[in-house]
Design a protein around this motif. Structure first.
Motif, PDB file in Angstrom:
ATOM      1  N   THR A   1      13.222   1.483  -9.510  1.00  0.00           N
ATOM      2  CA  THR A   1      14.641   1.821  -9.638  1.00  0.00           C
ATOM      3  C   THR A   1      14.811   3.322  -9.484  1.00  0.00           C
ATOM      4  N   GLY A   2      15.981   3.730  -8.984  1.00  0.00           N
ATOM      5  CA  GLY A   2      16.290   5.156  -8.880  1.00  0.00           C
ATOM      6  C   GLY A   2      16.443   5.751 -10.268  1.00  0.00           C
ATOM      7  N   THR A   3      16.233   7.040 -10.368  1.00  0.00           N
ATOM      8  CA  THR A   3      16.355   7.729 -11.651  1.00  0.00           C
ATOM      9  C   THR A   3      17.373   8.847 -11.523  1.00  0.00           C
ATOM     10  N   ASP A   4      17.699   9.465 -12.640  1.00  0.00           N
ATOM     11  CA  ASP A   4      18.632  10.590 -12.620  1.00  0.00           C
ATOM     12  C   ASP A   4      18.115  11.726 -11.750  1.00  0.00           C
TER      13      ASP A   4
ATOM     14  N   ASP B   1      17.000  11.417  -8.988  1.00  0.00           N
ATOM     15  CA  ASP B   1      17.365  11.076  -7.614  1.00  0.00           C
ATOM     16  C   ASP B   1      18.851  11.269  -7.348  1.00  0.00           C
TER      17      ASP B   1
ATOM     18  N   ARG C   1      19.265   3.688  -4.923  1.00  0.00           N
ATOM     19  CA  ARG C   1      19.842   3.239  -6.184  1.00  0.00           C
ATOM     20  C   ARG C   1      20.192   1.756  -6.175  1.00  0.00           C
TER      21      ARG C   1
ATOM     22  N   VAL D   1      19.321  -0.298  -9.268  1.00  0.00           N
ATOM     23  CA  VAL D   1      20.191  -0.013 -10.412  1.00  0.00           C
ATOM     24  C   VAL D   1      21.399  -0.949 -10.350  1.00  0.00           C
TER      25      VAL D   1
END
Length: 142
Positions: free
Chosen positions: A95-98, A100, A107, A110
């Motif tokens: 999953t994408g993170t902050d 990114d 994303r 997410v």
């Protein structure tokens, strides 16, 4: 567009279709999902399910290594629908993170997490299945 899908002969009701690993296959996957959900009287799930399958197919198109993917739509219970994409890459999705935040892509999982009740990855010796489960209303008559 005509959906050419293979119904499951036993077990949970379901449909599957092998598609080319190209961006345009997301449209065929959406058609398969829309058809299955309409047949199972799960119209309330269609909008979220179309977003979820689009993201799962897009990830496979971007990251798999074989020329085809397999889209699977099953109904493990009257009020549950499982969407899955099978590909031949053993790389597990992230999953994408902050961190990114500047990226325009990455994303999708997410969104899958937000729209589905649960999702996950089933690794295989030859690849993986990425799946998401959504809940709806029990079908009329059963």
């Amino acid at each position: 567009m005509t959906v050419t899908a293979t119904p499951r002969p036993t077990g949970h009701p379901g449909y599957s279709q092998t598609l080319e690993r190209v961006p345009e296959s997301a449209g065929a996957a959406r058609s398969l999902v829309r058809t299955a959900l309409a047949a199972w009287q799960q119209d309330g799930l269609i909008e979220d399910a179309l977003c979820v399958i689009t993201e799962l197919v897009s990830n496979a198109v971007d990251h798999a290594c074989c020329s085809v993917i397999r889209v699977v739509v099953t109904r493990p219970a009257d009020d549950r629908v499982l969407l899955a994409v099978v590909d031949r890459s053993r790389d597990l999705p992230r999953t994408g993170t902050d961190r990114d935040a500047e990226r325009l892509r990455g994303r999708g999982l997410v969104l899958v997490d937000a729209l589905s009740d649960r999702w996950g990855t089933e690794p295989h010796r030859w690849g993986k299945t990425v799946w998401a489960e959504l809940s709806g209303e029990p079908a009329a008559g059963g």
